[in-house]
Enzyme design. Structure first.
Site, PDB file in Angstrom:
ATOM      1  NE  ARG A   1      -3.194   0.349   3.269  1.00  9.15           N
ATOM      2  CZ  ARG A   1      -2.532   0.940   4.441  1.00  9.15           C
ATOM      3  NH1 ARG A   1      -2.055   1.985   4.357  1.00  9.15           N
ATOM      4  NH2 ARG A   1      -2.493   0.125   5.380  1.00  9.15           N
TER       5      ARG A   1
ATOM      6  CE1 TYR B   1     -17.380   7.825 -15.679  1.00  9.24           C
ATOM      7  CE2 TYR B   1     -16.269   8.221 -13.763  1.00  9.24           C
ATOM      8  CZ  TYR B   1     -16.875   7.515 -14.708  1.00  9.24           C
ATOM      9  OH  TYR B   1     -17.344   6.203 -14.233  1.00  9.24           O
TER      10      TYR B   1
ATOM     11  CG  ASP C   1      -9.717  13.073 -16.030  1.00  7.04           C
ATOM     12  OD1 ASP C   1      -8.938  12.162 -16.870  1.00  7.04           O
ATOM     13  OD2 ASP C   1     -10.472  12.634 -15.331  1.00  7.04           O
TER      14      ASP C   1
ATOM     15  CE  LYS D   1     -12.511   4.295 -18.893  1.00  6.01           C
ATOM     16  NZ  LYS D   1     -12.475   5.040 -17.775  1.00  6.01           N
TER      17      LYS D   1
HETATM   18  N1  LCS Z   1     -11.701  10.195 -15.753  1.00  4.85           N
HETATM   19  C1  LCS Z   1     -12.395  10.086 -16.827  1.00  4.85           C
HETATM   20  C2  LCS Z   1     -12.483  11.046 -18.043  1.00  4.85           C
HETATM   21  C3  LCS Z   1     -13.229   9.227 -17.149  1.00  4.85           C
HETATM   22  O1  LCS Z   1     -14.064   8.769 -18.275  1.00  4.85           O
HETATM   23  C4  LCS Z   1     -13.298   7.796 -16.074  1.00  4.85           C
HETATM   24  C5  LCS Z   1     -14.194   6.795 -16.316  1.00  4.85           C
HETATM   25  C6  LCS Z   1     -12.712   8.408 -14.900  1.00  4.85           C
HETATM   26  C7  LCS Z   1     -11.884   9.237 -14.603  1.00  4.85           C
HETATM   27  C8  LCS Z   1     -12.681   7.114 -13.934  1.00  4.85           C
HETATM   28  O2  LCS Z   1     -11.725   6.207 -14.031  1.00  4.85           O
HETATM   29  P1  LCS Z   1     -12.142   4.832 -13.607  1.00  4.85           P
HETATM   30  O3  LCS Z   1     -12.200   4.955 -12.180  1.00  4.85           O
HETATM   31  O4  LCS Z   1     -13.398   4.195 -14.229  1.00  4.85           O
HETATM   32  O5  LCS Z   1     -10.755   4.169 -13.634  1.00  4.85           O
HETATM   33  N2  LCS Z   1     -15.071   6.745 -17.452  1.00  4.85           N
HETATM   34  C9  LCS Z   1     -15.787   5.958 -17.632  1.00  4.85           C
HETATM   35  C10 LCS Z   1     -16.626   5.858 -19.180  1.00  4.85           C
HETATM   36  O6  LCS Z   1     -16.622   7.082 -19.553  1.00  4.85           O
HETATM   37  N3  LCS Z   1     -17.175   4.641 -19.176  1.00  4.85           N
HETATM   38  O7  LCS Z   1     -17.039   3.824 -18.003  1.00  4.85           O
HETATM   39  C11 LCS Z   1     -15.874   4.537 -17.237  1.00  4.85           C
END
Ligand code: LCS
Length: 399
Positions: free
Chosen positions: A56, A109, A181, A206
């Site tokens: 951690r 998001y 972001d 992603k």
């Molecule tokens: N920031 C952006 C721009 C995102 O699109 C997402 C997730 C996150 C942060 C959060 O990331 P995660 O915790 O899921 O790794 N976006 C998603 C979307 O557009 N569709 O499913 C998840």
């Protein structure tokens, strides 16, 4: 010597295993690390000696990813997290305290919006959501207790472009920081730190990983701030530790980032141009199109135009639903940045936590459909969309 970006993608953070010489970083699948003696353990806990303690607090697979993403984003240091939300929450909980104020983009998001809009008030943190393209309004919204400006560019899912350099200037003039972001772009397209941003976060789920097989997040920024994020946000406040195996997969994915992202973008431009010509489509939001209202700003700060497209069909929500129900090669699924092309409906899926009023304020219409363009042959992707349009025509005329 500083290597070129492509070489950094392949090499940064990768160290041959000191024991066996294995070229690929082995998976250190361990929760804890043995100390040679009591004094060594105490020195590591006091921060007087480099070395691992407990996963951690750090793990060699984390270090490898951190070195690579810090180099690619041009930041001093980086931290990894168990998800994009783990990264975002760790940054925000580290930077903010009760009584603070945040200026945030109106379109974000869904879960990031939810964290700020629905959760922050419980802890005495106030957020002003606004159109960040209106820089005079942003200046006017800054208060003595504003600690940070937060944006995505392009924004999920409206594709709003934030002027990163101008926002960084406003933040700094007001003793605040700018957090960007960079999930939609990756450093192949846009490097917010070079434009003045203080902190970059990613959903590494992603494009950074790129293969749709893990959930992960990264944070890049100044050494001092990243040190605090590790010791406060990640260690105590969220505990959002990335599993060593997932860090290994992330490092592996990032080695081909510079090859994958331009190909995603090339195909996306072809798909966007095709969509714009279709009579069934009312509007296409893609920064590479001449019709995109912020194309000039996008071109100023982005090397390519990304691979996410938002569209609205003339038939609104019903037509949009019929469309996403009738693609075959495009998978109906949330997430983005995978090798596979994905299609989804933000209002009922990724942004379903937003009330009707919140969707309206964010500029997310009920008919908006989001496409994440993958790495398939563009001809096949376009042919699949053509068939889906035919099915929409049949579905709508049957009504
Ligand atoms: N920031 C952006 C721009 C995102 O699109 C997402 C997730 C996150 C942060 C959060 O990331 P995660 O915790 O899921 O790794 N976006 C998603 C979307 O557009 N569709 O499913 C998840």
């Amino acid at each position: 010597m500083a290597y070129h970006f492509d070489t950094q993608c392949v090499h940064c953070g990768n160290h041959a295993d000191p024991v066996t010489g294995a070229l690929t970083t082995p998976i250190y699948q361990t929760s804890t690390f043995a100390f040679k003696n009591a004094d060594e353990g105490a020195r590591r806990f006091r921060g007087e000696e480099e070395g691992y303690i407990y996963t951690r607090l750090g793990n060699p697979n984390h270090t490898a990813v951190e070195e690579k993403i810090a180099a690619l984003e041009g930041g001093e240091a980086a931290a990894v997290a168990a998800s994009g939300m783990g990264a975002i929450a760790s940054v925000l909980w580290t930077a903010l305290s009760g009584g603070d104020h945040v200026v945030a983009a109106k379109s974000l998001y869904g879960c990031t919006f939810s964290l700020m809009s629905h959760q922050f008030p419980r802890f005495g943190i106030e957020t002003t959501f606004m159109d960040l393209t209106d820089l005079a309004a942003v200046k006017a919204a800054m208060k003595p207790n504003t600690r940070l400006i937060y944006c995505e560019s392009p924004a999920n899912p409206t594709m709003d472009i934030a002027d990163i350099a101008a926002l960084a200037k406003i933040a700094h003039e007001n003793n605040a920081i700018l957090v960007v972001d960079n999930t939609y772009c990756t450093p192949v397209i846009q490097r917010p730190i070079a434009l003045g941003a203080d902190v970059v976060v990613h959903s590494a789920t992603k494009y950074l990983n790129g293969h749709g097989d893990i959930i992960a997040g990264v944070i890049v920024g100044a050494k001092e701030f990243i040190g605090r994020v590790k010791m406060e946000g990640l260690k105590d406040l969220t505990g959002a530790t990335l599993a060593p195996f997932d860090a290994y997969l992330l490092l592996r994915g990032m080695k081909t980032l510079h090859i994958r992202v331009p190909r995603h973008c090339e195909t996306a431009l072809r798909v966007a141009r095709f969509l714009e010509k279709r009579p069934e489509v009312a509007k296409v939001w893609y920064p590479g199109l001449d019709s995109f209202p912020q194309k000039e700003l996008a071109a100023k700060q982005m090397k390519y135009f990304g691979a996410i497209i938002a569209i609205e069909l003339k038939g609104g929500l019903d037509a949009g639903k019929a469309f996403i129900n009738n693609t075959h090669l495009w998978t109906l699924a949330v997430s983005l940045g995978d090798a596979e092309s994905l299609i989804q409906h933000p209002a009922s899926m990724t942004h379903s936590a937003l009330s009707d009023e919140e969707l309206k304020a964010a500029g997310i219409s009920k008919g908006l459909v989001r496409l994440s363009v993958g790495l398939e042959a563009p001809e096949d992707l376009i042919a699949d969309l053509e068939k889906a349009f035919e099915a929409v025509a049949v579905a709508c005329s049957a009504r």
